[in-house]
Design a protein around this motif. Structure first.
Motif, mmCIF file in Angstrom:
data_model
loop_
_atom_site.group_PDB
_atom_site.id
_atom_site.type_symbol
_atom_site.label_atom_id
_atom_site.label_comp_id
_atom_site.label_asym_id
_atom_site.label_seq_id
_atom_site.Cartn_x
_atom_site.Cartn_y
_atom_site.Cartn_z
ATOM 1 N N VAL A 139 61.406 -83.247 1.388
ATOM 2 C CA VAL A 139 61.304 -84.556 0.752
ATOM 3 C C VAL A 139 62.566 -85.324 1.085
ATOM 4 C CG1 VAL A 139 59.771 -83.865 -1.109
ATOM 5 C CG2 VAL A 139 62.238 -83.682 -1.443
ATOM 6 N N THR A 140 62.411 -86.631 1.232
ATOM 7 C CA THR A 140 63.510 -87.498 1.637
ATOM 8 C C THR A 140 63.655 -88.647 0.658
ATOM 9 O OG1 THR A 140 63.073 -87.005 3.962
ATOM 10 C CG2 THR A 140 64.422 -88.937 3.505
ATOM 11 N N ILE A 150 57.720 -79.251 13.025
ATOM 12 C CA ILE A 150 57.864 -78.007 13.769
ATOM 13 C C ILE A 150 58.943 -78.203 14.829
ATOM 14 C CG2 ILE A 150 55.472 -77.248 13.452
ATOM 15 C CD1 ILE A 150 54.905 -78.250 16.306
ATOM 16 N N ARG A 151 59.373 -77.078 15.408
ATOM 17 C CA ARG A 151 60.332 -77.156 16.499
ATOM 18 C C ARG A 151 59.598 -77.301 17.821
ATOM 19 N NH1 ARG A 151 65.180 -72.896 18.195
ATOM 20 N NH2 ARG A 151 65.922 -74.111 19.970
ATOM 21 N N GLU A 152 60.132 -78.176 18.656
ATOM 22 C CA GLU A 152 59.606 -78.364 20.002
ATOM 23 C C GLU A 152 60.804 -78.398 20.939
ATOM 24 O OE1 GLU A 152 57.162 -78.998 23.278
ATOM 25 O OE2 GLU A 152 56.551 -78.486 21.244
ATOM 26 N N GLY A 153 61.113 -77.251 21.554
ATOM 27 C CA GLY A 153 62.284 -77.177 22.419
ATOM 28 C C GLY A 153 63.559 -77.402 21.625
ATOM 29 N N GLY A 154 64.350 -78.373 22.050
ATOM 30 C CA GLY A 154 65.607 -78.657 21.381
ATOM 31 C C GLY A 154 65.509 -79.704 20.296
ATOM 32 N N HIS A 155 64.296 -80.057 19.875
ATOM 33 C CA HIS A 155 64.092 -81.069 18.848
ATOM 34 C C HIS A 155 63.098 -80.582 17.805
ATOM 35 C CE1 HIS A 155 65.362 -83.325 22.463
ATOM 36 N NE2 HIS A 155 65.936 -84.152 21.620
ATOM 37 N N LEU A 156 62.980 -81.341 16.721
ATOM 38 C CA LEU A 156 61.876 -81.123 15.799
ATOM 39 C C LEU A 156 60.896 -82.274 15.990
ATOM 40 C CD1 LEU A 156 61.903 -83.151 13.052
ATOM 41 C CD2 LEU A 156 63.950 -81.838 12.595
ATOM 42 N N VAL A 157 59.631 -82.006 15.701
ATOM 43 C CA VAL A 157 58.578 -83.013 15.823
ATOM 44 C C VAL A 157 57.893 -83.158 14.473
ATOM 45 C CG1 VAL A 157 56.405 -83.639 16.938
ATOM 46 C CG2 VAL A 157 58.204 -82.521 18.270
ATOM 47 N N TYR A 158 57.771 -84.392 13.995
ATOM 48 C CA TYR A 158 57.118 -84.655 12.716
ATOM 49 C C TYR A 158 55.601 -84.585 12.877
ATOM 50 C CZ TYR A 158 61.616 -86.272 10.942
ATOM 51 O OH TYR A 158 62.936 -86.341 10.542
ATOM 52 N N LEU A 159 54.976 -83.660 12.146
ATOM 53 C CA LEU A 159 53.525 -83.513 12.201
ATOM 54 C C LEU A 159 52.816 -84.340 11.139
ATOM 55 C CD1 LEU A 159 52.999 -79.676 12.749
ATOM 56 C CD2 LEU A 159 53.156 -81.484 14.458
ATOM 57 N N ASP A 160 53.485 -84.546 9.997
ATOM 58 C CA ASP A 160 52.864 -85.307 8.914
ATOM 59 C C ASP A 160 53.959 -85.947 8.073
ATOM 60 O OD1 ASP A 160 50.864 -86.410 7.430
ATOM 61 O OD2 ASP A 160 50.090 -84.531 6.605
ATOM 62 N N LYS A 161 53.622 -87.064 7.469
ATOM 63 C CA LYS A 161 54.572 -87.799 6.641
ATOM 64 C C LYS A 161 53.792 -88.557 5.582
ATOM 65 C CE LYS A 161 57.857 -91.664 6.904
ATOM 66 N NZ LYS A 161 58.558 -92.589 7.824
ATOM 67 N N ILE A 162 54.098 -88.270 4.312
ATOM 68 C CA ILE A 162 53.459 -88.961 3.200
ATOM 69 C C ILE A 162 54.526 -89.848 2.563
ATOM 70 C CG2 ILE A 162 52.099 -88.735 1.105
ATOM 71 C CD1 ILE A 162 50.852 -87.434 3.613
ATOM 72 N N LEU A 199 59.283 -89.083 -3.758
ATOM 73 C CA LEU A 199 59.984 -89.228 -2.484
ATOM 74 C C LEU A 199 59.022 -89.062 -1.317
ATOM 75 C CD1 LEU A 199 63.075 -87.002 -3.362
ATOM 76 C CD2 LEU A 199 62.870 -89.487 -3.595
ATOM 77 N N THR A 200 59.478 -89.392 -0.130
ATOM 78 C CA THR A 200 58.687 -89.198 1.082
ATOM 79 C C THR A 200 58.652 -87.710 1.431
ATOM 80 O OG1 THR A 200 59.188 -91.388 1.966
ATOM 81 C CG2 THR A 200 58.547 -89.700 3.551
#
Length: 245
Positions: free
Chosen positions: A210-211, A97-109, A91-92
């Motif tokens: 994982v997604t 991490i959290r950034e204020g009121g959102h999450l931010v994707y730091l890495d994606k395989i 799977l992916t």
């Protein structure tokens, strides 16, 4: 004036990476005369660059982002583990991490045969509608959770949890299980299982996941691998510490 410069930079999105001055002013809500002046300064500094039909984010922002110590340390520490998760599960694998009121994707395989269209490096996601976000929220200070729940929760799909009390119940379940699930809550047809990466006080500093495209019963099979990977990353980031429970 600095706030308005940030508003201009924040107006760019993955689907609109290049904007004319007119579009930029409208999207940022900044007067056109002010936009024209600030764009000139941002171009001179390197935060913006000219494109075929307008302006776009410049390489200077990438250079500054590369100096941010916390995200870079997390990405470096998690990279091998994300690749291993992708190989084991097929799977992916994601890190956020959290950034204020959102999450931010730091890495994606990415998985070879699965496209996950709603996540990208540097992209944002909803904390309440993603497994990554719920894994972080469940191990965040209560005032942070209360602040998020004080505002309406947007429904991204029919399955998104939008009731504050229901989300509080879900977060309590995440704390007990150590894993969070997104069952078509952020994108139809996809699931995600995530676990928090915590500091020695037990607070989430990040989450990994994982997604895939499957049912909950199958999704739950991947939870032990995700949790174990998160615990391993915690120990590597802070050797010898004991996680608060």
């Amino acid at each position: 004036m600095l706030t308005r410069a940030f508003q201009l930079l924040d107006a760019f999105t993955p689907d609109r990476p290049e904007l004319t001055l007119r579009e930029l002013a409208a999207r940022a809500g900044v007067p056109r005369s002010t936009t024209h002046r600030l764009v000139g300064e941002l171009l001179a500094w390197g935060a913006l660059e000219r494109g075929p039909r307008g302006v776009r984010l410049g390489v200077k922002l990438f250079e500054l982002g590369a100096l941010a110590p916390t995200p870079n340390r997390l990405v470096a520490g998690a990279s091998a583990h994300l690749h291993a998760l992708r190989e084991v599960t097929g799977l992916t694998a994601n890190l956020a991490i959290r950034e204020g009121g959102h999450l931010v994707y730091l890495d994606k395989i990415g998985a070879r045969d699965l496209r996950v269209p709603h996540s990208r490096l540097g992209g944002r996601g909803a904390l309440h509608a993603t497994a990554l976000g719920k894994a972080i929220l469940a191990f965040s200070p209560q005032p942070d959770v209360d602040e998020l729940l004080a505002h309406p929760l947007a429904a991204l799909t029919r399955a998104t949890i939008t009731d504050p009390d229901a989300l509080r119940t879900e977060l309590a379940r995440v704390r007990r299980a150590g894993a969070a699930y997104d069952l078509a809550e952020s994108f139809d047809g996809l699931f995600c299982v995530a676990a928090p990466v915590r500091d020695r006080r037990g607070a989430a500093v990040a989450a990994l996941s994982v997604t895939g495209a499957t049912a909950r019963a199958q999704a739950e099979r991947f939870a032990p691998a995700v949790i174990a990977t998160a615990r391993t990353l915690e120990r590597e980031l802070d050797p010898g510490r004991r996680i608060a429970t």
